[in-house]
Write a protein that holds these residues in place. Structure first.
Motif, PDB file in Angstrom:
ATOM      1  N   LEU A 159      40.914  30.473  29.430  1.00 47.03           N
ATOM      2  CA  LEU A 159      40.722  31.798  30.112  1.00 47.03           C
ATOM      3  C   LEU A 159      42.129  32.168  30.395  1.00 47.03           C
ATOM      4  CD1 LEU A 159      37.626  30.723  32.120  1.00 47.03           C
ATOM      5  CD2 LEU A 159      37.689  31.655  29.961  1.00 47.03           C
ATOM      6  N   SER A 160      42.149  33.711  30.823  1.00 50.40           N
ATOM      7  CA  SER A 160      43.257  34.343  31.413  1.00 50.40           C
ATOM      8  C   SER A 160      43.018  35.294  32.548  1.00 50.40           C
ATOM      9  CB  SER A 160      44.177  34.683  30.287  1.00 50.40           C
ATOM     10  OG  SER A 160      45.357  35.575  30.563  1.00 50.40           O
ATOM     11  N   GLU A 161      43.690  34.953  33.371  1.00 46.56           N
ATOM     12  CA  GLU A 161      43.552  35.903  34.690  1.00 46.56           C
ATOM     13  C   GLU A 161      42.288  35.938  35.275  1.00 46.56           C
ATOM     14  OE1 GLU A 161      46.184  36.814  36.307  1.00 46.56           O
ATOM     15  OE2 GLU A 161      47.932  37.445  35.182  1.00 46.56           O
ATOM     16  N   VAL A 162      41.527  34.685  35.685  1.00 47.45           N
ATOM     17  CA  VAL A 162      40.226  34.832  36.191  1.00 47.45           C
ATOM     18  C   VAL A 162      40.242  34.258  37.306  1.00 47.45           C
ATOM     19  CG1 VAL A 162      39.101  34.834  33.909  1.00 47.45           C
ATOM     20  CG2 VAL A 162      40.200  32.770  34.824  1.00 47.45           C
ATOM     21  N   SER A 163      39.046  34.306  38.339  1.00 48.69           N
ATOM     22  CA  SER A 163      38.898  33.946  39.506  1.00 48.69           C
ATOM     23  C   SER A 163      38.267  32.493  39.647  1.00 48.69           C
ATOM     24  CB  SER A 163      37.951  34.905  40.344  1.00 48.69           C
ATOM     25  OG  SER A 163      36.874  34.812  39.673  1.00 48.69           O
ATOM     26  N   SER A 164      38.371  31.909  40.690  1.00 50.89           N
ATOM     27  CA  SER A 164      37.818  30.378  40.792  1.00 50.89           C
ATOM     28  C   SER A 164      36.292  30.636  40.367  1.00 50.89           C
ATOM     29  CB  SER A 164      37.787  30.157  42.362  1.00 50.89           C
ATOM     30  OG  SER A 164      39.259  29.863  42.710  1.00 50.89           O
ATOM     31  N   GLU A 165      35.545  31.645  40.995  1.00 48.97           N
ATOM     32  CA  GLU A 165      34.227  31.785  40.696  1.00 48.97           C
ATOM     33  C   GLU A 165      33.921  32.022  39.163  1.00 48.97           C
ATOM     34  OE1 GLU A 165      30.012  31.644  40.785  1.00 48.97           O
ATOM     35  OE2 GLU A 165      31.651  31.295  42.380  1.00 48.97           O
ATOM     36  N   THR A 166      34.924  32.560  38.223  1.00 53.29           N
ATOM     37  CA  THR A 166      34.732  32.713  37.085  1.00 53.29           C
ATOM     38  C   THR A 166      34.919  31.395  35.989  1.00 53.29           C
ATOM     39  OG1 THR A 166      35.133  35.139  37.025  1.00 53.29           O
ATOM     40  CG2 THR A 166      35.436  34.085  34.900  1.00 53.29           C
ATOM     41  N   VAL A 167      35.875  30.738  36.802  1.00 49.18           N
ATOM     42  CA  VAL A 167      36.408  29.390  36.249  1.00 49.18           C
ATOM     43  C   VAL A 167      35.014  28.512  36.271  1.00 49.18           C
ATOM     44  CG1 VAL A 167      37.754  27.351  36.443  1.00 49.18           C
ATOM     45  CG2 VAL A 167      38.772  29.657  36.500  1.00 49.18           C
TER      46      VAL A 167
END
Length: 333
Positions: A159-167
């Motif tokens: 993934l690229s440029e994502v938040s902790s929640e998205t991860v």
């Protein structure tokens, strides 16, 4: 070159990658100045000779020209390279970027086949979602990417440029191998927002693009006039009047430390990133710089060196936004 494990899913890469974006123009403009195809290919070959076989590209760059250039450089030696490419910025059937983000299953299918064709290969080692499609659940996007892994078209997903929640949500669907975001002495949002902590806890690797602050940390930019006329950096706050002179003072302080260590400021900035267990992918289109960048992987920084660097640019220092307002709105923070 030393190698490192990128994440915990089995991918091993050199401790410095090669960002290829600047090797081709974008639509009618150039990224980081004009590129020369022959020198760009020679740079990829020189990197390989030195052990630098991890190449980072995306369908967006060109569009498609960058992937095609890499295919040309690889020739019949595909198996010697580790290729990372990306999808997400929507490109229509006329090869035009629509500037929408598309993470739908159908679009991913279309994008991967297109990248495979442009790269002249039947598999992609690491396939990233370039930006989060905020209109589609991340579970749906990652589910579609997972299908590509099962089919053997993709080795690992990122993934690229994502938040902790998205991860966390993505990783619950299928193991994420790497997250790529901008990171340098001038840009540490992922550290401030706790993303790095989440990645470490989850066994996910972190790849730092623009590890030289979009060239600022090289010390070669002394005024805005040093940037080519149509260079996209002229539109970025970091390079504009309100931040430029303060940033230049920071660079000069970094240069002083680099001189003491008998290294270039670029090498010092890269060694700092590597010391954090992070994989930098500095972009270049010239052999001279790829050689210098790879040498940075051998530099050992003492605790004192690291403390001095951190004191020059402490966490939270405002060096100006890394993108214009539109692009900042597409980041998932």
């Amino acid at each position: 070159m030393d190698t490192v494990k990128l994440g915990s899913q089995g991918l091993t890469v050199p401790n410095i990658g090669l960002g290829c974006m600047g090797m081709t123009g974008f639509e009618d403009s150039h990224m980081y100045g004009k590129a020369d195809e022959q020198e760009a290919i020679a740079t990829i070959h020189r990197s390989l000779e030195l052990g630098g076989n991890f190449l980072d590209t995306a369908d967006l760059y060109g569009p498609f020209k960058n992937e095609q250039l890499i295919a040309k450089a690889m020739g019949k030696d595909r198996e010697k390279y580790i290729i990372a490419t990306k999808f997400g910025w929507e490109i229509d059937d006329q090869n035009k970027v629509t500037w929408a983000i598309n993470g739908s299953r159908n679009y991913i299918r279309k994008a991967v086949e297109r990248s495979l064709k442009n790269l002249k290969t039947d598999y992609i080692d690491l396939y990233y979602m370039h930006r989060l499609d905020k209109n589609i659940p991340i579970e749906e996007t990652v589910g579609a990417m997972a299908e590509l892994v099962k089919e053997g078209k993709v080795g690992y997903i990122g993934l690229s440029e994502v938040s902790s929640e998205t991860v966390k949500r993505a990783h619950a669907v299928h193991p994420i191998t790497a997250v790529q975001s901008e990171f340098s002495l001038f840009e540490r949002t992922v550290e401030e927002k706790g993303v790095l902590k989440t990645l470490n806890e989850s066994g996910i690797g972190f790849v730092a693009y623009s590890p030289l602050g979009r060239g600022f940390l090289s010390g070669q930019i002394r005024s805005v006039d040093d940037l080519p006329e149509n260079d996209f950096r002229r539109g970025i706050p970091r390079f504009q009047e309100q931040h430029f002179h303060k940033n230049l003072e920071l660079v000069q302080a970094i240069e002083s430390l680099a001189k003491e260590k008998n290294v270039t400021p670029s090498q010092l900035a890269l060694a700092w990133i590597i010391s954090k267990g992070i994989l930098p992918i500095p972009g270049t289109k010239r052999r001279t710089y790829v050689e210098q960048n790879i040498e940075a992987g051998n530099i050992i920084l003492s605790e004192s060196d690291l403390s001095r660097l951190e004191s020059i640019v402490p966490l939270g220092t405002d060096t100006g936004a890394p993108y214009d307002e539109f692009s900042m709105g597409l980041l998932d923070y």
